[in-house]
Design a protein around this motif. Structure first.
Motif, PDB file in Angstrom:
ATOM      1  N   ALA A 180       0.821  -1.220   0.000  1.00  0.00           N
ATOM      2  CA  ALA A 180       0.000   0.000   0.000  1.00  0.00           C
ATOM      3  C   ALA A 180       0.851   1.264   0.000  1.00  0.00           C
ATOM      4  CB  ALA A 180      -0.926  -0.012   1.206  1.00  0.00           C
ATOM      5  N   THR A 181       2.038   1.216   0.586  1.00  0.00           N
ATOM      6  CA  THR A 181       2.853   2.418   0.686  1.00  0.00           C
ATOM      7  C   THR A 181       3.958   2.493  -0.355  1.00  0.00           C
ATOM      8  OG1 THR A 181       4.238   1.362   2.354  1.00  0.00           O
ATOM      9  CG2 THR A 181       2.442   2.737   3.152  1.00  0.00           C
ATOM     10  N   THR A 182       4.463   1.373  -0.824  1.00  0.00           N
ATOM     11  CA  THR A 182       5.587   1.407  -1.767  1.00  0.00           C
ATOM     12  C   THR A 182       5.255   0.857  -3.142  1.00  0.00           C
ATOM     13  OG1 THR A 182       6.402  -0.744  -1.029  1.00  0.00           O
ATOM     14  CG2 THR A 182       7.294   1.204   0.082  1.00  0.00           C
ATOM     15  N   GLY A 183       4.141   0.190  -3.298  1.00  0.00           N
ATOM     16  CA  GLY A 183       3.807  -0.399  -4.590  1.00  0.00           C
ATOM     17  C   GLY A 183       4.673  -1.619  -4.871  1.00  0.00           C
ATOM     18  N   ASN A 184       4.823  -1.952  -6.131  1.00  0.00           N
ATOM     19  CA  ASN A 184       5.613  -3.108  -6.531  1.00  0.00           C
ATOM     20  C   ASN A 184       7.075  -2.680  -6.665  1.00  0.00           C
ATOM     21  OD1 ASN A 184       6.712  -5.398  -7.543  1.00  0.00           O
ATOM     22  ND2 ASN A 184       5.558  -5.402  -9.442  1.00  0.00           N
ATOM     23  N   THR A 185       7.887  -3.102  -5.734  1.00  0.00           N
ATOM     24  CA  THR A 185       9.308  -2.760  -5.769  1.00  0.00           C
ATOM     25  C   THR A 185      10.155  -3.968  -6.152  1.00  0.00           C
ATOM     26  OG1 THR A 185       9.365  -3.130  -3.391  1.00  0.00           O
ATOM     27  CG2 THR A 185       9.133  -0.855  -4.137  1.00  0.00           C
ATOM     28  N   GLY A 194       7.610 -14.447  -0.644  1.00  0.00           N
ATOM     29  CA  GLY A 194       7.413 -13.557  -1.773  1.00  0.00           C
ATOM     30  C   GLY A 194       6.890 -14.327  -2.961  1.00  0.00           C
ATOM     31  N   PHE A 195       6.109 -13.658  -3.784  1.00  0.00           N
ATOM     32  CA  PHE A 195       5.621 -14.298  -5.000  1.00  0.00           C
ATOM     33  C   PHE A 195       5.574 -13.269  -6.118  1.00  0.00           C
ATOM     34  CE2 PHE A 195       1.987 -12.844  -2.639  1.00  0.00           C
ATOM     35  CZ  PHE A 195       1.167 -12.273  -3.596  1.00  0.00           C
ATOM     36  N   GLY A 196       5.649 -13.753  -7.326  1.00  0.00           N
ATOM     37  CA  GLY A 196       5.705 -12.837  -8.458  1.00  0.00           C
ATOM     38  C   GLY A 196       5.028 -13.396  -9.683  1.00  0.00           C
ATOM     39  N   ALA A 197       5.381 -12.806 -10.813  1.00  0.00           N
ATOM     40  CA  ALA A 197       4.767 -13.180 -12.082  1.00  0.00           C
ATOM     41  C   ALA A 197       5.039 -14.643 -12.409  1.00  0.00           C
ATOM     42  CB  ALA A 197       5.321 -12.290 -13.192  1.00  0.00           C
ATOM     43  N   GLY A 198       4.121 -15.254 -13.082  1.00  0.00           N
ATOM     44  CA  GLY A 198       4.281 -16.649 -13.478  1.00  0.00           C
ATOM     45  C   GLY A 198       4.152 -17.610 -12.309  1.00  0.00           C
ATOM     46  N   LEU A 199       3.531 -17.173 -11.230  1.00  0.00           N
ATOM     47  CA  LEU A 199       3.330 -17.977 -10.023  1.00  0.00           C
ATOM     48  C   LEU A 199       4.651 -18.466  -9.431  1.00  0.00           C
ATOM     49  CD1 LEU A 199       0.158 -19.983 -11.066  1.00  0.00           C
ATOM     50  CD2 LEU A 199       0.268 -17.921  -9.681  1.00  0.00           C
ATOM     51  N   VAL A 200       5.689 -17.665  -9.554  1.00  0.00           N
ATOM     52  CA  VAL A 200       6.981 -17.953  -8.953  1.00  0.00           C
ATOM     53  C   VAL A 200       6.924 -17.527  -7.497  1.00  0.00           C
ATOM     54  CG1 VAL A 200       9.431 -17.407  -9.016  1.00  0.00           C
ATOM     55  CG2 VAL A 200       8.145 -17.590 -11.138  1.00  0.00           C
ATOM     56  N   PHE A 201       7.455 -18.342  -6.601  1.00  0.00           N
ATOM     57  CA  PHE A 201       7.424 -17.975  -5.189  1.00  0.00           C
ATOM     58  C   PHE A 201       8.662 -18.488  -4.484  1.00  0.00           C
ATOM     59  CE2 PHE A 201       5.559 -22.130  -5.405  1.00  0.00           C
ATOM     60  CZ  PHE A 201       6.055 -22.787  -4.294  1.00  0.00           C
ATOM     61  N   GLY A 202       8.897 -17.931  -3.319  1.00  0.00           N
ATOM     62  CA  GLY A 202      10.005 -18.384  -2.484  1.00  0.00           C
ATOM     63  C   GLY A 202       9.695 -18.046  -1.043  1.00  0.00           C
ATOM     64  N   ALA A 203      10.294 -18.786  -0.116  1.00  0.00           N
ATOM     65  CA  ALA A 203      10.070 -18.547   1.308  1.00  0.00           C
ATOM     66  C   ALA A 203      11.338 -18.906   2.074  1.00  0.00           C
ATOM     67  CB  ALA A 203       8.903 -19.384   1.817  1.00  0.00           C
TER      68      ALA A 203
END
Length: 54
Positions: free
Chosen positions: A6-11, A39-48
């Motif tokens: 909400a405060t920084t957008g997509n960084t 974290g997750f991103g485009a193409g349903l890529v994720f990591g933890a």
């Protein structure tokens, strides 16, 4: 729970470090505790990972 969208957008790759910094600035008592970072991103890529907060 830290949320920074909400405060920084997509960084992109900086989103998790920015959210961690903001969380610790607002709640310094959490320093030294464990955090699950996801974290997750485009193409349903994720990591933890589980980290010890600085």
């Amino acid at each position: 729970m830290a949320r920074d969208i909400a405060t920084t957008g997509n960084t992109s790759s900086a989103s998790i470090p920015i959210a961690t910094h903001t969380l610790l600035a607002e709640h310094p008592e959490l320093s030294g505790g464990l955090a699950l970072q996801i974290g997750f991103g485009a193409g349903l890529v994720f990591g933890a990972q589980v980290v010890v907060l600085p």
